[in-house]
Design an enzyme around this catalytic site. Structure first.
Site, mmCIF file in Angstrom:
data_model
loop_
_atom_site.group_PDB
_atom_site.id
_atom_site.type_symbol
_atom_site.label_atom_id
_atom_site.label_comp_id
_atom_site.label_asym_id
_atom_site.label_seq_id
_atom_site.Cartn_x
_atom_site.Cartn_y
_atom_site.Cartn_z
ATOM 1 N N HIS A 1 28.083 38.692 36.524
ATOM 2 C CA HIS A 1 28.386 38.063 37.812
ATOM 3 C C HIS A 1 27.137 37.336 38.306
ATOM 4 C CE1 HIS A 1 30.354 37.062 41.381
ATOM 5 N NE2 HIS A 1 30.708 38.243 41.850
ATOM 6 N N HIS B 1 28.561 33.741 43.905
ATOM 7 C CA HIS B 1 28.911 34.255 45.238
ATOM 8 C C HIS B 1 27.746 34.861 46.013
ATOM 9 C CE1 HIS B 1 33.234 34.643 43.510
ATOM 10 N NE2 HIS B 1 32.843 33.386 43.670
ATOM 11 N N TYR C 1 25.310 36.764 44.963
ATOM 12 C CA TYR C 1 24.820 38.066 44.537
ATOM 13 C C TYR C 1 23.532 37.899 43.729
ATOM 14 C CZ TYR C 1 29.307 39.502 46.406
ATOM 15 O OH TYR C 1 30.370 39.712 47.247
ATOM 16 N N ARG D 1 44.130 35.424 44.364
ATOM 17 C CA ARG D 1 45.024 35.816 45.460
ATOM 18 C C ARG D 1 46.499 35.697 45.083
ATOM 19 N NH1 ARG D 1 40.469 33.686 47.721
ATOM 20 N NH2 ARG D 1 39.556 34.844 49.476
#
Length: 369
Positions: free
Chosen positions: A188, A191, A193, A335
């Site tokens: 990852h 976003h 991080y 989603r």
């Protein structure tokens, strides 16, 4: 057969590689469901991920699995920092495989965005938003540098010793993920991080070998990729999720992503998923498929990699168009999959697949797809 539902092959450094039954990928999505606060996945994760495997996805990714307790986004995140967590993931992986899907794990460290309240209705209603208070069990966070950009408690700037230990944590987590049976590991780096924090000049204000120039800001990411690739079996694909663009002048931009993606591919990455933003206020575009151009740019730079687009890809025809135009090799569904765990089966039916070519669990045959 639509392109979305043709098999696709992911190359690897050694061996035949991995073939996915179709090009739909369940995107990693935080579930904030480890109420025991020990990082151990449980029945919810089996039900959530298993339903999407039965619903026809080609590759099912876990939520962000923290490589250390300190690296959790929230205290209710799942983890892969100890063997108990690894053992708990194993039966979930087995069920995903039993439904014909490949299993992927997203390895993650939240850095300066760690130690936040779980983003669930009850916490929001109680105004528990942002950094967890010390009285509620919050912990000190680490990042490349101190920053207030997230509106959270500022992280401590990592020492060189902490950086080296962190790189080893990524490798150790990869070893546990392999033992649990995962087919793909995804780093990852999106976003806002930890890896993204090192990449972006908005959060990386270091003046040593890990900050400043492009080469220095990408050093931590290169070390993580190299360490994980060495720990992760050469016959299994290694993936990464990028924030392709911070959408802020002076931040990490798509040209940087394209440049680094080519380097990362040479380090042994097989797959790239292109999201965006996560640092500071959002200044980017919006609307269906708004991040597809980011995937297209990386696909052009690394044509032999498996590149997926993500972000407001909800309609099957829209997903098909992403592939037939060559913008990406697959689509990550988030989603829309929360709303409908059978999104791939429904999409295949809408795109005209014969019943024999629709990916669904045998137990659901009476749905008459």
């Amino acid at each position: 057969m639509s392109k979305l539902f043709t098999p696709v092959h992911l190359a690897v450094p050694e061996g035949p590689g991995l073939t996915l039954r179709n090009r739909t990928v369940l995107a990693p999505m935080c579930q904030y469901s480890v109420t025991t606060l020990d990082g151990v996945p449980h029945a919810w994760h089996l039900a959530h991920l298993g339903a999407r495997a039965a619903g026809g996805f080609g590759l099912v990714f876990t939520e962000a699995a923290a490589i250390t307790a300190q690296g959790r986004i929230s205290d209710q995140d799942a983890g892969i920092w100890n063997d108990a967590q690894g053992r708990a993931w194993s039966p979930i992986v087995d069920f995903i495989h039993s439904q014909g899907a490949a299993a992927g794990i997203q390895l993650a460290h939240a850095g300066g965005k760690a130690s936040t309240y779980a983003w669930l209705p009850q916490q929001v209603a109680e105004h528990k938003i942002g950094s967890i208070s010390a009285t509620d069990g919050g912990w000190e966070t680490l990042g490349p540098a101190e920053t207030e950009i997230f509106g959270l408690t500022s992280p401590w700037s990592m020492t060189l010793e902490q950086i080296a230990a962190s790189v080893q944590d990524w490798a150790d987590a990869a070893l546990r993920a392999d033992a649990a049976g995962f087919d793909v590991a995804q780093i990852h780096a999106a976003h806002g991080y930890l890896v993204h924090q090192f990449l972006s000049p908005l959060t990386n204000t270091r003046t040593d070998a890990y900050g400043g120039s492009f080469e220095n800001r990408t050093r931590y990411a290169r070390e993580v990729i190299t360490a994980v690739r060495a720990a992760w079996p050469a016959h299994k694909p290694l993936a990464i999720r990028f924030s392709g663009d911070d959408w802020v002048e002076g931040g990490w931009r798509i040209a940087d992503t394209v440049r680094f993606a080519a380097e990362a591919f040479e380090l042994g990455l097989s797959a790239f998923d292109l999201s965006s933003a996560g640092i500071g206020k959002y200044h980017g575009p919006s609307g269906p498929g708004f991040q597809v151009p980011l995937a297209a740019a990386v696909k052009q730079a690394v044509p032999d990699a498996f590149v997926t687009a993500v972000g407001m890809i909800n309609d099957p025809s829209q997903a098909e168009q992403v592939l037939v135009t060559g913008s990406a090799d697959g689509v990550s569904i988030g989603r829309a999959a929360l709303k409908n765990p059978n999104w791939p089966a429904v999409a295949a039916s809408e795109l005209g697949a014969s019943r024999d070519d629709i990916p669904f669990a045998a137990q659901y045959w009476r749905a008459h797809w």
